[in-house]
Scaffold this active site. Structure first.
Site, mmCIF file in Angstrom:
data_model
loop_
_atom_site.group_PDB
_atom_site.id
_atom_site.type_symbol
_atom_site.label_atom_id
_atom_site.label_comp_id
_atom_site.label_asym_id
_atom_site.label_seq_id
_atom_site.Cartn_x
_atom_site.Cartn_y
_atom_site.Cartn_z
ATOM 1 N N SER A 137 0.806 -1.310 0.105
ATOM 2 C CA SER A 137 0.007 0.040 0.065
ATOM 3 C C SER A 137 0.956 1.304 -0.013
ATOM 4 O O SER A 137 0.403 2.334 -0.193
ATOM 5 C CB SER A 137 -1.113 0.077 1.118
ATOM 6 O OG SER A 137 -0.119 -0.051 2.300
ATOM 7 N N HIS A 178 1.005 5.444 6.454
ATOM 8 C CA HIS A 178 0.964 5.917 5.137
ATOM 9 C C HIS A 178 0.943 7.448 5.113
ATOM 10 O O HIS A 178 1.250 7.944 6.235
ATOM 11 C CB HIS A 178 -0.656 5.623 4.529
ATOM 12 C CG HIS A 178 -0.568 4.241 4.341
ATOM 13 N ND1 HIS A 178 -1.243 3.231 5.364
ATOM 14 C CD2 HIS A 178 -0.381 3.211 3.320
ATOM 15 C CE1 HIS A 178 -1.331 2.203 5.151
ATOM 16 N NE2 HIS A 178 -0.667 2.057 3.921
ATOM 17 N N ASP A 205 -3.423 6.330 11.918
ATOM 18 C CA ASP A 205 -2.353 5.787 10.714
ATOM 19 C C ASP A 205 -0.890 6.488 10.633
ATOM 20 O O ASP A 205 -1.141 7.649 10.128
ATOM 21 C CB ASP A 205 -3.092 5.720 9.515
ATOM 22 C CG ASP A 205 -2.428 5.120 8.294
ATOM 23 O OD1 ASP A 205 -1.308 4.923 8.675
ATOM 24 O OD2 ASP A 205 -2.832 4.966 6.849
#
Length: 413
Positions: free
Chosen positions: A134, A384, A381
């Site tokens: 990702s 990312h 998160d």
């Protein structure tokens, strides 16, 4: 070439007759025909002329983040046709926008100004494939957003999803810029591009062909593989997933990473067209899960962070230098075998950007629990990266990775 010598070379260029003639013609065109917009476009072209040099001796990876809210914007989140909810922080409620205005400034030189048309021309009739997890997709989406506004006709830019492969095509240039989901390089039980959240990760440590046949014909390959290796317990498999007589063992993190890279490296050495394909391997993308690393109380993380880390050479404890050295050794081994491969060491420049993550501002495919909502640190998160928002802005962290990639691709360095 040193920065001073490069400046002297550019200044000397101003005195050439050819350059002066070009400048006079441009000024006449702007005066008689140009409005503000056309004048701006012409000034961009002049910038590109001045920036067109080899950048010899420039270390793009050694520098600092500089706050700059006056430079030309690269794109808007809302105006990017290919933005995904995983990285669109402003859409999901982030209100501070300072993270968008930090520019990476290498010591002693400058990154070339990104020009989407120039890149697409360089890639005309070629296929580029990002291969990874990702974070690799994060990187790929950033590049699509960077070039999106340079392709004015919507029908000339299309993205299609084919299982693990997402293909973007810019038909005017006959170029394909793809992403292929392959988080562990070798085959694994995590290969489904949607349903890959498994706790017991199993890898067929010597099997890569099912993946490799999807990208081996590319002209440029960009690999990333790091975050998925941080799982403490993983199983190595010889044989098929369905075979009851299969052989499997558990292993140490560095050992299994080295074995997978060896499978990947051997396959490239045997099957790659050295005359055609150029490879970039992206070094580890750091997380900011442990606030104690930069002086916050233990248990804190990137949640509510709005400024970069300013400590020169800062290094978070979560960044595994053993894995980095293992990847570097694999790249160097391929270089010795005549493979055109470059390690892009984006780790240090990304280490400083504790403010650049989505935190809680993204689509959560698994809704937060009441307990998590009461303590947002638990579901932030910090892995990312945000991409720029609706306001004109400078790049997010992956956009800087792509500006560096752009320099290597466009200027053959």
């Amino acid at each position: 070439m040193k920065g001073t010598e490069r400046l002297q070379k550019v200044v000397h260029g101003y005195h050439s007759v050819g350059f002066m003639l070009v400048m006079v013609v441009m000024m006449v065109v702007v005066y008689f025909y140009g409005d503000n917009n056309s004048s701006t476009e012409i000034s961009f072209e002049v910038t590109e002329i001045l920036e067109d040099h080899s950048f010899e001796g420039c270390d793009f990876f050694n520098g600092s983040w500089v706050y700059d809210n006056t430079s030309r914007p690269l794109y808007k989140e809302r105006h990017c046709s290919f933005m995904v909810d995983d990285y669109s922080c402003e859409k999901f409620g982030r209100k501070d926008f300072q993270y968008q205005f930090w520019k990476w400034q290498p010591h002693g030189c400058h990154l070339p100004r990104f020009n989407g048309t120039a890149l697409l021309e360089k890639l005309r009739d070629k296929r580029v494939v990002f291969v990874g997890d990702s974070l690799g997709k994060n990187h790929w989406v950033s590049l699509l957003c960077l070039i999106d506004s340079w392709i004015l006709e919507p029908s000339h830019k299309v993205a299609e999803w084919h299982g693990s492969l997402i293909t973007f095509k810019a038909s005017e240039y006959n170029v394909s810029i793809d992403f292929y989901w392959e988080p562990l390089l070798v085959e694994s039980n995590c290969d489904d591009p949607v349903k890959h959240r498994v706790h017991d990760r199993i890898m067929k440590i010597e099997s890569i062909e099912r993946h490799a046949k999807q990208w081996i014909n590319a002209d440029i390959l960009i690999f990333d593989s790091y975050t998925w290796w941080l799982e403490p317990n993983m199983t190595l498999l010889w044989g098929s997933f369905e075979n009851p007589n299969r052989t499997s063992v558990e292993s140490k993190r560095v050992t299994r990473y080295e074995m997978a890279l060896r499978t990947w490296s051997n396959w490239l050495d045997t099957h790659l067209d050295r005359e055609k394909t150029r490879i970039f391997f992206i070094s580890l993308s750091p997380d900011h899960k442990e606030g104690g690393d930069w002086g916050k109380p233990m248990g804190e993380n990137c949640f509510n962070e709005t400024q970069p880390i300013t400590e020169e050479g800062y290094w978070g404890k979560g960044s595994d230098t053993d894995l980095m050295r293992t990847a570097q050794a694999a790249v160097q081994d391929l270089e010795k075998k005549g493979v055109n491969i470059k390690l892009l060491n984006i780790t240090q420049l990304s280490q400083y950007r504790k403010d650049g993550h989505p935190s809680i501002y993204k689509r959560h495919w698994v809704p937060p629990t009441k307990l998590e909502l009461a303590n947002p640190v638990q579901y932030a998160d910090c892995v990312h990266w945000c991409l720029p928002g609706v306001h004109w802005c400078l790049p997010g962290v992956p956009d800087i990775w792509n500006e560096i990639l752009y320099a290597y691709i466009r200027y053959n360095i």
